[in-house]
Write a protein that holds these residues in place. Sequence first.
Motif, PDB file in Angstrom:
ATOM      1  N   LEU A  41       0.843  -1.195   0.000  1.00 20.14           N
ATOM      2  CA  LEU A  41       0.000   0.000   0.000  1.00 20.14           C
ATOM      3  C   LEU A  41       0.873   1.237   0.000  1.00 20.14           C
ATOM      4  CD1 LEU A  41      -2.579  -0.882   2.781  1.00 20.14           C
ATOM      5  CD2 LEU A  41      -3.165  -0.256   0.462  1.00 20.14           C
ATOM      6  N   ASP A  42       0.600   2.147  -0.906  1.00 19.86           N
ATOM      7  CA  ASP A  42       1.225   3.462  -0.874  1.00 19.86           C
ATOM      8  C   ASP A  42       0.135   4.490  -1.169  1.00 19.86           C
ATOM      9  OD1 ASP A  42       0.950   3.865  -3.684  1.00 19.86           O
ATOM     10  OD2 ASP A  42       2.946   3.095  -4.083  1.00 19.86           O
ATOM     11  N   PRO A  43       0.437   5.770  -1.132  1.00 14.26           N
ATOM     12  CA  PRO A  43      -0.619   6.765  -1.345  1.00 14.26           C
ATOM     13  C   PRO A  43      -1.310   6.676  -2.710  1.00 14.26           C
ATOM     14  CG  PRO A  43       1.244   7.781  -0.260  1.00 14.26           C
ATOM     15  CD  PRO A  43       1.679   6.386  -0.651  1.00 14.26           C
ATOM     16  N   GLU A  44      -0.668   6.098  -3.707  1.00 13.65           N
ATOM     17  CA  GLU A  44      -1.256   6.043  -5.041  1.00 13.65           C
ATOM     18  C   GLU A  44      -1.853   4.688  -5.414  1.00 13.65           C
ATOM     19  OE1 GLU A  44       2.097   7.312  -4.841  1.00 13.65           O
ATOM     20  OE2 GLU A  44       1.222   9.287  -4.541  1.00 13.65           O
ATOM     21  N   ASN A  45      -1.289   3.578  -4.915  1.00 17.61           N
ATOM     22  CA  ASN A  45      -1.674   2.248  -5.391  1.00 17.61           C
ATOM     23  C   ASN A  45      -1.827   1.231  -4.276  1.00 17.61           C
ATOM     24  OD1 ASN A  45      -1.426   2.692  -8.361  1.00 17.61           O
ATOM     25  ND2 ASN A  45       0.688   3.143  -7.789  1.00 17.61           N
ATOM     26  N   LEU A  46      -2.614   0.208  -4.577  1.00 22.35           N
ATOM     27  CA  LEU A  46      -2.686  -1.002  -3.776  1.00 22.35           C
ATOM     28  C   LEU A  46      -2.245  -2.114  -4.727  1.00 22.35           C
ATOM     29  CD1 LEU A  46      -5.218  -2.280  -1.308  1.00 22.35           C
ATOM     30  CD2 LEU A  46      -4.858  -3.650  -3.332  1.00 22.35           C
ATOM     31  N   GLY A  74       4.790 -22.850  -9.249  1.00 25.24           N
ATOM     32  CA  GLY A  74       3.546 -22.227  -8.811  1.00 25.24           C
ATOM     33  C   GLY A  74       3.127 -21.098  -9.726  1.00 25.24           C
ATOM     34  N   ILE A  75       1.869 -20.731  -9.641  1.00 20.72           N
ATOM     35  CA  ILE A  75       1.316 -19.658 -10.452  1.00 20.72           C
ATOM     36  C   ILE A  75       1.552 -18.341  -9.719  1.00 20.72           C
ATOM     37  CG2 ILE A  75      -0.797 -18.706 -11.416  1.00 20.72           C
ATOM     38  CD1 ILE A  75      -1.847 -21.587 -11.566  1.00 20.72           C
ATOM     39  N   ALA A  76       2.092 -17.366 -10.432  1.00 19.94           N
ATOM     40  CA  ALA A  76       2.293 -16.029  -9.867  1.00 19.94           C
ATOM     41  C   ALA A  76       1.203 -15.106 -10.403  1.00 19.94           C
ATOM     42  CB  ALA A  76       3.666 -15.494 -10.237  1.00 19.94           C
ATOM     43  N   CYS A  77       0.591 -14.331  -9.516  1.00 19.77           N
ATOM     44  CA  CYS A  77      -0.465 -13.394  -9.895  1.00 19.77           C
ATOM     45  C   CYS A  77      -0.138 -12.022  -9.325  1.00 19.77           C
ATOM     46  CB  CYS A  77      -1.811 -13.843  -9.337  1.00 19.77           C
ATOM     47  SG  CYS A  77      -2.380 -15.409  -9.965  1.00 19.77           S
ATOM     48  N   PHE A  78      -0.420 -11.001 -10.116  1.00 23.59           N
ATOM     49  CA  PHE A  78      -0.191  -9.632  -9.693  1.00 23.59           C
ATOM     50  C   PHE A  78      -1.406  -8.791 -10.052  1.00 23.59           C
ATOM     51  CE2 PHE A  78       3.796 -11.569 -10.902  1.00 23.59           C
ATOM     52  CZ  PHE A  78       4.561 -11.369  -9.768  1.00 23.59           C
ATOM     53  N   ALA A  79      -1.761  -7.877  -9.175  1.00 23.39           N
ATOM     54  CA  ALA A  79      -2.842  -6.929  -9.449  1.00 23.39           C
ATOM     55  C   ALA A  79      -2.427  -5.583  -8.898  1.00 23.39           C
ATOM     56  CB  ALA A  79      -4.138  -7.387  -8.801  1.00 23.39           C
ATOM     57  N   GLU A  80      -2.725  -4.545  -9.637  1.00 20.41           N
ATOM     58  CA  GLU A  80      -2.456  -3.183  -9.175  1.00 20.41           C
ATOM     59  C   GLU A  80      -3.730  -2.388  -9.327  1.00 20.41           C
ATOM     60  OE1 GLU A  80       0.140   0.559 -10.654  1.00 20.41           O
ATOM     61  OE2 GLU A  80       1.263  -1.270 -10.217  1.00 20.41           O
ATOM     62  N   LEU A  81      -4.170  -1.798  -8.225  1.00 18.38           N
ATOM     63  CA  LEU A  81      -5.389  -1.005  -8.208  1.00 18.38           C
ATOM     64  C   LEU A  81      -5.043   0.422  -7.800  1.00 18.38           C
ATOM     65  CD1 LEU A  81      -7.555  -3.576  -6.238  1.00 18.38           C
ATOM     66  CD2 LEU A  81      -7.536  -3.237  -8.703  1.00 18.38           C
ATOM     67  N   VAL A  82      -5.701   1.378  -8.415  1.00 16.70           N
ATOM     68  CA  VAL A  82      -5.518   2.771  -8.029  1.00 16.70           C
ATOM     69  C   VAL A  82      -6.142   2.949  -6.653  1.00 16.70           C
ATOM     70  CG1 VAL A  82      -6.113   5.150  -8.600  1.00 16.70           C
ATOM     71  CG2 VAL A  82      -5.526   3.550 -10.417  1.00 16.70           C
TER      72      VAL A  82
END
Length: 154
Positions: A41-46, A74-82
């Motif tokens: 978590l940062d001020p711009e993104n999760l 293993g399967i690697a997954c990434f998500a970036e949300l505003v």
Amino acid sequence: MRFKSKLATEHVQLLHNVIVPISRLTGGGGGSIGSGTTIYLDPENLRISSRGGAGSRVDGGSSQLGGAEQGAEGIACFAELVAMNGIFLEHKIESIANNVIVFDVDLVQLRTALAATLQSLGGGGGGDGGVRSGPLHNSGEDARNSSFSSRNNT
């Protein structure tokens, strides 16, 4: 560190909709070596980063690899949300690490908590029928009516 946020029901539903497929792909929990989920978590993104299936294959067999290589399949997954005006209505992060908080989470527990929150709001964890759309937060006068709050003080 301190994290405080306001979410509308739609935001809880969106987060649930992101977590469910990631937890299915990665096996959900962080119980085995090499698997687990980290939230940044940062001020711009999760950001959500997950690797699952340590030592297991998609076809259900087990890996012959051992030691540090276990989980390489293993399967690697990434998500970036505003974060601001995206997944949160409002949020505040206070940290000596340049206002960044990084932590590990068990996706099964997070998925269960989000589904329970949605169900208590009348959404059933699936659709949006009957879900109230007011903000959910833990401060001020509205706190008495709040069903979901996120706050971490350490």
